[in-house]
Design a protein around this motif. Structure first.
Motif, PDB file in Angstrom:
ATOM      1  N   VAL A 164       0.872  -1.183   0.000  1.00  0.00           N
ATOM      2  CA  VAL A 164       0.000   0.000   0.000  1.00  0.00           C
ATOM      3  C   VAL A 164       0.905   1.227   0.000  1.00  0.00           C
ATOM      4  CG1 VAL A 164      -1.831   1.260   1.181  1.00  0.00           C
ATOM      5  CG2 VAL A 164      -1.803  -1.240   1.242  1.00  0.00           C
ATOM      6  N   GLY A 165       0.903   1.972  -1.095  1.00  0.00           N
ATOM      7  CA  GLY A 165       1.790   3.115  -1.244  1.00  0.00           C
ATOM      8  C   GLY A 165       1.035   4.407  -1.454  1.00  0.00           C
TER       9      GLY A 165
ATOM     10  N   VAL B 188      -0.251  -4.272  -5.750  1.00  0.00           N
ATOM     11  CA  VAL B 188       0.175  -2.950  -5.306  1.00  0.00           C
ATOM     12  C   VAL B 188      -1.030  -2.024  -5.353  1.00  0.00           C
ATOM     13  CG1 VAL B 188       1.536  -0.907  -5.919  1.00  0.00           C
ATOM     14  CG2 VAL B 188       2.597  -3.160  -5.974  1.00  0.00           C
ATOM     15  N   ILE B 189      -1.368  -1.443  -4.194  1.00  0.00           N
ATOM     16  CA  ILE B 189      -2.413  -0.419  -4.120  1.00  0.00           C
ATOM     17  C   ILE B 189      -1.707   0.903  -3.909  1.00  0.00           C
ATOM     18  CG2 ILE B 189      -4.482   0.379  -2.920  1.00  0.00           C
ATOM     19  CD1 ILE B 189      -4.891  -2.459  -1.890  1.00  0.00           C
ATOM     20  N   THR B 190      -1.888   1.849  -4.813  1.00  0.00           N
ATOM     21  CA  THR B 190      -1.113   3.074  -4.746  1.00  0.00           C
ATOM     22  C   THR B 190      -1.817   4.218  -5.452  1.00  0.00           C
ATOM     23  OG1 THR B 190       1.035   4.056  -5.340  1.00  0.00           O
ATOM     24  CG2 THR B 190       0.149   2.438  -6.858  1.00  0.00           C
ATOM     25  N   LYS B 191      -1.481   5.438  -5.066  1.00  0.00           N
ATOM     26  CA  LYS B 191      -1.829   6.578  -5.895  1.00  0.00           C
ATOM     27  C   LYS B 191      -1.015   6.463  -7.178  1.00  0.00           C
ATOM     28  CE  LYS B 191       1.517   9.812  -3.847  1.00  0.00           C
ATOM     29  NZ  LYS B 191       2.345  10.016  -5.037  1.00  0.00           N
ATOM     30  N   ALA B 192      -1.323   7.292  -8.160  1.00  0.00           N
ATOM     31  CA  ALA B 192      -0.728   7.098  -9.486  1.00  0.00           C
ATOM     32  C   ALA B 192       0.656   7.725  -9.612  1.00  0.00           C
ATOM     33  CB  ALA B 192      -1.661   7.652 -10.557  1.00  0.00           C
ATOM     34  N   GLY B 193       1.494   7.596  -8.577  1.00  0.00           N
ATOM     35  CA  GLY B 193       2.867   8.076  -8.661  1.00  0.00           C
ATOM     36  C   GLY B 193       3.660   7.233  -9.645  1.00  0.00           C
ATOM     37  N   TRP B 194       4.332   7.883 -10.581  1.00  0.00           N
ATOM     38  CA  TRP B 194       4.957   7.173 -11.701  1.00  0.00           C
ATOM     39  C   TRP B 194       6.022   6.192 -11.231  1.00  0.00           C
ATOM     40  CZ3 TRP B 194       9.205   5.913 -14.546  1.00  0.00           C
ATOM     41  CH2 TRP B 194       9.020   5.588 -15.897  1.00  0.00           C
ATOM     42  N   GLY B 195       6.789   6.532 -10.201  1.00  0.00           N
ATOM     43  CA  GLY B 195       7.864   5.663  -9.741  1.00  0.00           C
ATOM     44  C   GLY B 195       7.371   4.313  -9.263  1.00  0.00           C
TER      45      GLY B 195
ATOM     46  N   ILE C 288      -5.409   4.308  -6.818  1.00  0.00           N
ATOM     47  CA  ILE C 288      -6.342   5.189  -6.121  1.00  0.00           C
ATOM     48  C   ILE C 288      -6.468   6.495  -6.912  1.00  0.00           C
ATOM     49  CG2 ILE C 288      -6.828   6.410  -3.976  1.00  0.00           C
ATOM     50  CD1 ILE C 288      -4.922   4.359  -2.594  1.00  0.00           C
ATOM     51  N   LYS C 289      -7.666   6.792  -7.367  1.00  0.00           N
ATOM     52  CA  LYS C 289      -7.898   7.995  -8.170  1.00  0.00           C
ATOM     53  C   LYS C 289      -8.082   9.205  -7.256  1.00  0.00           C
ATOM     54  CE  LYS C 289     -10.668   7.539 -11.711  1.00  0.00           C
ATOM     55  NZ  LYS C 289     -11.892   7.182 -12.497  1.00  0.00           N
ATOM     56  N   ARG C 290      -7.414  10.305  -7.620  1.00  0.00           N
ATOM     57  CA  ARG C 290      -7.544  11.563  -6.877  1.00  0.00           C
ATOM     58  C   ARG C 290      -8.069  12.639  -7.820  1.00  0.00           C
ATOM     59  NH1 ARG C 290      -1.731  12.733  -4.409  1.00  0.00           N
ATOM     60  NH2 ARG C 290      -1.166  12.450  -6.608  1.00  0.00           N
ATOM     61  N   ASP C 291      -8.890  13.524  -7.300  1.00  0.00           N
ATOM     62  CA  ASP C 291      -9.449  14.597  -8.118  1.00  0.00           C
ATOM     63  C   ASP C 291      -8.452  15.749  -8.244  1.00  0.00           C
ATOM     64  OD1 ASP C 291     -11.857  13.213  -8.358  1.00  0.00           O
ATOM     65  OD2 ASP C 291     -12.645  14.087  -6.500  1.00  0.00           O
ATOM     66  N   GLY C 292      -8.376  16.325  -9.443  1.00  0.00           N
ATOM     67  CA  GLY C 292      -7.613  17.549  -9.639  1.00  0.00           C
ATOM     68  C   GLY C 292      -6.178  17.361 -10.060  1.00  0.00           C
ATOM     69  N   PHE C 293      -5.713  16.109 -10.191  1.00  0.00           N
ATOM     70  CA  PHE C 293      -4.312  15.866 -10.534  1.00  0.00           C
ATOM     71  C   PHE C 293      -4.202  15.409 -11.981  1.00  0.00           C
ATOM     72  CE2 PHE C 293      -4.387  15.542  -5.942  1.00  0.00           C
ATOM     73  CZ  PHE C 293      -3.220  16.200  -5.562  1.00  0.00           C
ATOM     74  N   THR C 294      -3.815  16.310 -12.862  1.00  0.00           N
ATOM     75  CA  THR C 294      -3.685  15.996 -14.280  1.00  0.00           C
ATOM     76  C   THR C 294      -2.668  14.885 -14.504  1.00  0.00           C
ATOM     77  OG1 THR C 294      -4.249  18.270 -14.868  1.00  0.00           O
ATOM     78  CG2 THR C 294      -3.159  16.954 -16.559  1.00  0.00           C
ATOM     79  N   GLU C 295      -1.581  14.910 -13.752  1.00  0.00           N
ATOM     80  CA  GLU C 295      -0.554  13.869 -13.863  1.00  0.00           C
ATOM     81  C   GLU C 295      -1.159  12.494 -13.607  1.00  0.00           C
ATOM     82  OE1 GLU C 295       3.311  12.178 -11.409  1.00  0.00           O
ATOM     83  OE2 GLU C 295       2.386  14.064 -10.800  1.00  0.00           O
ATOM     84  N   ASP C 296      -1.939  12.372 -12.529  1.00  0.00           N
ATOM     85  CA  ASP C 296      -2.595  11.105 -12.214  1.00  0.00           C
ATOM     86  C   ASP C 296      -3.518  10.666 -13.342  1.00  0.00           C
ATOM     87  OD1 ASP C 296      -1.377  11.614  -9.781  1.00  0.00           O
ATOM     88  OD2 ASP C 296      -3.107  11.037  -8.589  1.00  0.00           O
TER      89      ASP C 296
END
Length: 349
Positions: free
Chosen positions: A210-211, A267-274, A289-297
């Motif tokens: 979980v990251g 792996v459960i994680t936000k969409a951090g590229w690394g 995990i989807k987050r609102d407002g993050f174009t990168e994600d």
């Protein structure tokens, strides 16, 4: 001897880990090279990961990242705007200091992942520059701050000579000379180490990483239903505030986290590229995990879903998640773009 100055973003450890992968490969393929790394936040981690005689370090912060609300992975818009205004005001002075520091250093190449300051410095020094990234802060801040602030970043990124676009990139064509698309890559996975990690938490357990990132602090995380899954052992980063018998924290002094990712079933994680890239290369299934407002994600998630590399879950549903369904693991390590990227750098030198 050729010299590179390598600027690494201050936000978290993802930019650091993928830069470390490139630098290690570069040293192995082109040992007659000198590299200076510019970073502050992950300075010690990078230094310990790259114990080479021909690498030097300059502890200096040249960009800002996301501002998050307390106890949340969601953006703090007011704080983000305030921080960006201060940063933009400081950029000319930062560029002047860097130009003065480097102008007699005989630099052959400046690489940035992905500080805008680096491209202005390179332009004023007359040195070729390369951007290596899946996003820029120009696009990252699009939905978070007033447009007139974002536009002030444009002039810096427009001075990028070469643009090495990573998987999920959806950027303007910044490069003044050439742009090229690459895929995912990570630091080399040691499968013997990954298997040892797996045995240490119990072969009968399903193992889940979980990251949430090194800059996220959620004090209520231990109350989530997720941890109650039977026969499941969890691995979390050292900064996560949780103490349970079925949870292992990656030790603070352990640098090669890609081996933990490879040891897991999910792996459960936000969409951090690394982290995403390490999971893709290792063949470990992803739940993003989807987050609102993050174009990168959004761009990373779109790429992953399009290529059938991940499933997604909202932040609200993650907080309520209780029944884990583990997808079938793909045990074949995916093709990495690392050698191709480094060969492209060497050609520029």
């Amino acid at each position: 001897m050729k010299k590179i100055v390598y600027y690494i973003s201050e936000y978290g450890f993802g930019h650091a880990t993928r830069s470390i992968a490139i630098i290690r490969k570069l040293i192995s393929m082109f040992p007659n090279i000198q590299i200076e790394i510019v970073n502050e936040y992950a300075h010690q981690f990078i230094k310990e990961s790259l114990p080479y005689r021909n690498i030097s370090f300059y502890k200096y912060s040249t960009d800002i990242g996301y501002s998050l609300k307390e106890e949340s992975v969601q953006p703090d818009l007011a704080k983000q705007e305030s921080e960006l205004r201060k940063y933009l005001k400081n950029i000319p002075g930062m560029v002047a200091l860097e130009k003065k520091r480097l102008e007699h250093e005989n630099i052959d190449l400046i690489i940035s992942d992905i500080s805008p300051v680096a491209f202005e410095v390179a332009n004023q020094l007359g040195v070729i520059s390369v951007g290596i990234t899946n996003f820029t802060w120009y696009t990252a801040f699009q939905k978070l701050v007033p447009q007139e602030l974002v536009e002030q970043l444009r002039s810096y990124y427009e001075k990028m000579d070469y643009f090495f676009k990573l998987a999920g990139c959806n950027e303007p064509e910044w490069s003044r000379i050439f742009a090229h698309q690459f895929g995912f890559y990570s630091r080399e996975i040691n499968m013997d180490e990954a298997n040892y990690i797996r045995r240490s938490v119990g072969l009968k357990n399903q193992v889940v990483f979980v990251g949430l990132g090194m800059k996220v602090d959620l004090h209520e995380l231990q109350q989530y239903r997720l941890w109650r899954n039977p026969n499941t052992h969890y691995i979390v980063s050292s900064n996560i505030n949780i103490t349970l018998p079925n949870v292992t924290k990656i030790p603070k002094d352990y640098q090669e986290t890609q081996n933990y990712i490879a040891a897991c079933d999910l792996v459960i994680t936000k969409a951090g590229w690394g982290t995403v890239s390490e999971a893709v290369i290792a063949g470990t299934p992803l739940l993003i995990i989807k987050r609102d407002g993050f174009t990168e994600d959004d761009n990373t998630i779109h790429y992953l879903v399009k290529h059938n590399l991940a499933q997604t879950i909202s932040w609200y549903d993650f907080q309520k998640l209780s029944n884990l369904q583990i997808p079938k693991r793909n045990n074949s390590i995916k093709r990495s773009s690392l050698s191709e990227i480094v060969e492209s750098i060497i050609r520029l030198l």
